[in-house]
Design a protein around this motif. Structure first.
Motif, mmCIF file in Angstrom:
data_model
loop_
_atom_site.group_PDB
_atom_site.id
_atom_site.type_symbol
_atom_site.label_atom_id
_atom_site.label_comp_id
_atom_site.label_asym_id
_atom_site.label_seq_id
_atom_site.Cartn_x
_atom_site.Cartn_y
_atom_site.Cartn_z
ATOM 1 N N THR A 143 0.832 -1.217 0.000
ATOM 2 C CA THR A 143 0.000 0.000 0.000
ATOM 3 C C THR A 143 0.865 1.264 0.000
ATOM 4 N N THR A 144 2.027 1.210 0.644
ATOM 5 C CA THR A 144 2.904 2.393 0.628
ATOM 6 C C THR A 144 3.463 2.609 -0.772
ATOM 7 N N LEU A 145 3.828 1.520 -1.449
ATOM 8 C CA LEU A 145 4.312 1.654 -2.826
ATOM 9 C C LEU A 145 3.214 2.219 -3.731
ATOM 10 N N ILE A 146 1.957 1.786 -3.493
ATOM 11 C CA ILE A 146 0.839 2.309 -4.282
ATOM 12 C C ILE A 146 0.710 3.817 -4.058
ATOM 13 N N TYR A 147 0.884 4.250 -2.813
ATOM 14 C CA TYR A 147 0.783 5.688 -2.512
ATOM 15 C C TYR A 147 1.813 6.489 -3.320
ATOM 16 N N PHE A 148 3.004 5.905 -3.485
ATOM 17 C CA PHE A 148 4.062 6.630 -4.202
ATOM 18 C C PHE A 148 4.032 6.396 -5.721
ATOM 19 N N TYR A 149 2.994 5.712 -6.207
ATOM 20 C CA TYR A 149 2.845 5.501 -7.645
ATOM 21 C C TYR A 149 1.920 6.597 -8.187
ATOM 22 N N PHE A 150 2.493 7.547 -8.902
ATOM 23 C CA PHE A 150 1.730 8.729 -9.290
ATOM 24 C C PHE A 150 1.240 8.685 -10.741
ATOM 25 N N SER A 151 1.504 7.587 -11.461
ATOM 26 C CA SER A 151 1.100 7.533 -12.869
ATOM 27 C C SER A 151 -0.360 7.120 -13.031
ATOM 28 N N ARG A 152 -1.024 6.835 -11.942
ATOM 29 C CA ARG A 152 -2.443 6.485 -12.009
ATOM 30 C C ARG A 152 -3.167 7.292 -10.924
ATOM 31 N N GLU A 153 -4.330 7.810 -11.277
ATOM 32 C CA GLU A 153 -5.066 8.642 -10.326
ATOM 33 C C GLU A 153 -5.480 7.830 -9.097
ATOM 34 N N HIS A 154 -5.352 8.437 -7.927
ATOM 35 C CA HIS A 154 -5.690 7.723 -6.683
ATOM 36 C C HIS A 154 -7.205 7.764 -6.453
ATOM 37 N N ARG A 155 -7.906 6.901 -7.176
ATOM 38 C CA ARG A 155 -9.370 6.809 -7.031
ATOM 39 C C ARG A 155 -9.778 5.349 -6.926
ATOM 40 N N GLY A 156 -11.005 5.094 -6.389
ATOM 41 C CA GLY A 156 -11.516 3.733 -6.288
ATOM 42 C C GLY A 156 -10.668 2.895 -5.333
ATOM 43 N N TRP A 157 -10.543 1.597 -5.641
ATOM 44 C CA TRP A 157 -9.787 0.701 -4.751
ATOM 45 C C TRP A 157 -8.303 1.081 -4.708
ATOM 46 N N TRP A 158 -7.824 1.650 -5.845
ATOM 47 C CA TRP A 158 -6.421 2.092 -5.899
ATOM 48 C C TRP A 158 -6.199 3.250 -4.892
ATOM 49 N N GLY A 159 -7.160 4.161 -4.884
ATOM 50 C CA GLY A 159 -7.082 5.300 -3.971
ATOM 51 C C GLY A 159 -7.182 4.861 -2.517
#
Lengths: 204, 270
Positions: A143-159
């Motif tokens: 989840t921390t790596l996902i937070y630092f992944y900025f090439s996809r908008e942080h919305r839905g389950w990703w957000g």
């Protein structure tokens, strides 16, 4: 009581006066600290670096290879003149090149590969039950790596995953800050112990 | 005289709390953490006469916190009959390390040259760590006081990390990381650490991955180690003060938040 203890006690009290406000006594103690530290650093480096590693081996033991680092070191002084500044780039290039060559494989191994390897561990314990701490580590890393992944908008389950990553980060920051407070308290307690027992002789 | 501000009262309160608890001189009962126990077990399990390298990688400003930790570990090592080689990779730690080793060696009647040697400071820590992996005598041809390496019986059989049972890095910063990255990763020498509390979260991942064999940290770590050694010391003496100071900080955080919300509500209403 020896002179060193008296001086250390007075200087400690002088530094603590800053808690009230900036004042000449504090400035004096601060200047002494800076001056003594730089003097000590210079003496240690003169004897352990310039003498032990350069002049003694070069001039008394005849290690002529040391002329190369000596010349490179002297080229660094080229920065003092605008016309010769370009010469200082040679030793800087050598430093960066060799430093990167030594550091990159070591850091890649110790800070990335070994740490990744430690993260990828079985999520089931030998008794077949879920290994809770490993699951927490895995969730924290992903989840921390996902937070630092900025090439996809942080919305839905990703957000939501990214938000969870921020919670892990906040727990880390909180723990680190708590340890910092603990460390500073320990330092203050250590100094208070010195003042009360060695300097003022109020406790044993 | 300048009017006192609220922060002055907070500092004053902390000072009074620590002063009173230290004057009380009461020893708080503490529980030994698994991390400290692991460090203790590591030094305890080494065969008598093992050679350990102790690196004083800290600055003078960290001495109040680092000294109780360093003394506990040095005392344990000497008590178990281990031989110690002292080095320093930060200039400021050099003289402090020498004094601490001399002080503890005196307590256990250890002889300089046979039971301990202090090699002193070497600049460029990465180069120094790598160089010792190839040859310690070439990295440190002399000890701290300028006597030749070959003069000391303890160092007769010590050529590089292969002849050292482990490295203990006593640090207040990131130097332990370099011991892990270069001495452990390249030469496979076990690295342990005694660190300031502020660095503990930095090194925790290395404990989990096994790159750092064991770690003890902060004044609390020193107190736990003193308990295991069954000795008194600054760590155990400071525990009541530290616990009280932490409770005081927590109380101040809660009070600060209550004041903040009360003021905000008042502002919203007005």
């Amino acid at each position: 009581m020896d002179a060193g203890t008296v001086i250390a006690g007075i200087l400690t009290l002088a530094i603590l006066t800053f808690l009230y406000r900036d004042n000449p006594v504090y400035k004096l103690a601060e200047s002494l600290l800076i001056g003594v530290s730089i003097g000590y650093f210079l003496v240690i480096n003169w004897s352990n670096t310039i003498m032990d590693l350069m002049f003694v081996p070069l001039f008394t033991q005849g290690k002529l290879m040391l002329i190369i680092p000596l010349i490179l070191g002297l080229l660094m002084f080229g920065r003092f003149n605008r016309k010769t500044t370009v010469l200082s780039r040679i030793p800087i290039a050598v430093l960066i090149g060799s430093g990167a060559g030594v550091a990159i494989p070591a850091m890649l191994d110790a800070r990335t590969l070994q740490q990744m390897s430690a993260t990828v561990t079985p999520i089931l314990a030998p008794d077949g039950l879920p290994n809770i701490s490993e699951l927490v580590v895995m969730a924290g890393v992903i989840t921390t790596l996902i937070y630092f992944y900025f090439s996809r908008e942080h919305r839905g389950w990703w957000g939501k995953s990214a938000t969870m990553g921020t919670y892990f980060l906040m727990i880390f920051f909180g723990t680190t800050f708590a340890y910092t407070v603990m460390s500073r308290m320990s330092t203050f307690i250590g100094r208070m112990e010195f003042l009360l027992s060695d300097f003022l002789k109020l406790t044993q | 005289m300048k009017k006192l501000e609220s922060r002055h009262y907070v500092f004053l309160g902390l000072f009074v709390v620590i002063l009173l608890t230290m004057l009380l001189n009461v020893r708080l009962e503490i529980r030994v953490s698994p991390e400290t126990q692991k460090m203790y077990n590591y030094i305890d399990s080494l065969p008598e006469g093992s050679v350990l390298m102790v690196s004083f990688d800290h600055e003078a400003s960290a001495v109040p916190e680092i000294k109780p930790l360093a003394l506990s570990i040095l005392r344990h090592a000497f008590k178990k009959g281990h031989k110690l080689i002292g080095v320093s990779l930060l200039a400021e730690g050099t003289g402090i390390g020498y004094r601490l080793m001399q002080e503890t060696a005196g307590e256990y009647n250890k002889v300089y040259g046979r039971d301990l040697v202090y090699l002193g400071f070497k600049p460029q820590y990465i180069a120094a760590i790598l160089s010792m992996g190839e040859s310690i005598p070439e990295t440190f041809p002399e000890d701290y006081l300028g006597r030749p390496y070959t003069q000391f019986p303890l160092l007769d059989s010590v050529k590089n990390y292969d002849n050292v049972a482990g490295v203990i890095s006593i640090a207040d910063g990131s130097l332990t990381t370099h011991w892990i990255e270069y001495a452990h990763a390249r030469y496979h020498v076990p690295v342990t650490a005694a660190v300031a509390a502020v660095m503990m979260t930095t090194y925790d991942p290395y404990i989990s991955s096994g790159q750092l064999h064991a770690m003890v940290g902060g004044l609390r770590g020193a107190a736990e180690y003193e308990k295991l050694l069954k000795i008194g010391g600054s760590g155990r003496r400071g525990m009541l003060a530290q616990t009280s100071a932490h409770l005081y900080v927590i109380a101040m955080i809660i009070a600060g938040n209550i004041v903040y919300f009360l003021r905000r509500n008042k502002r919203v209403k007005s």
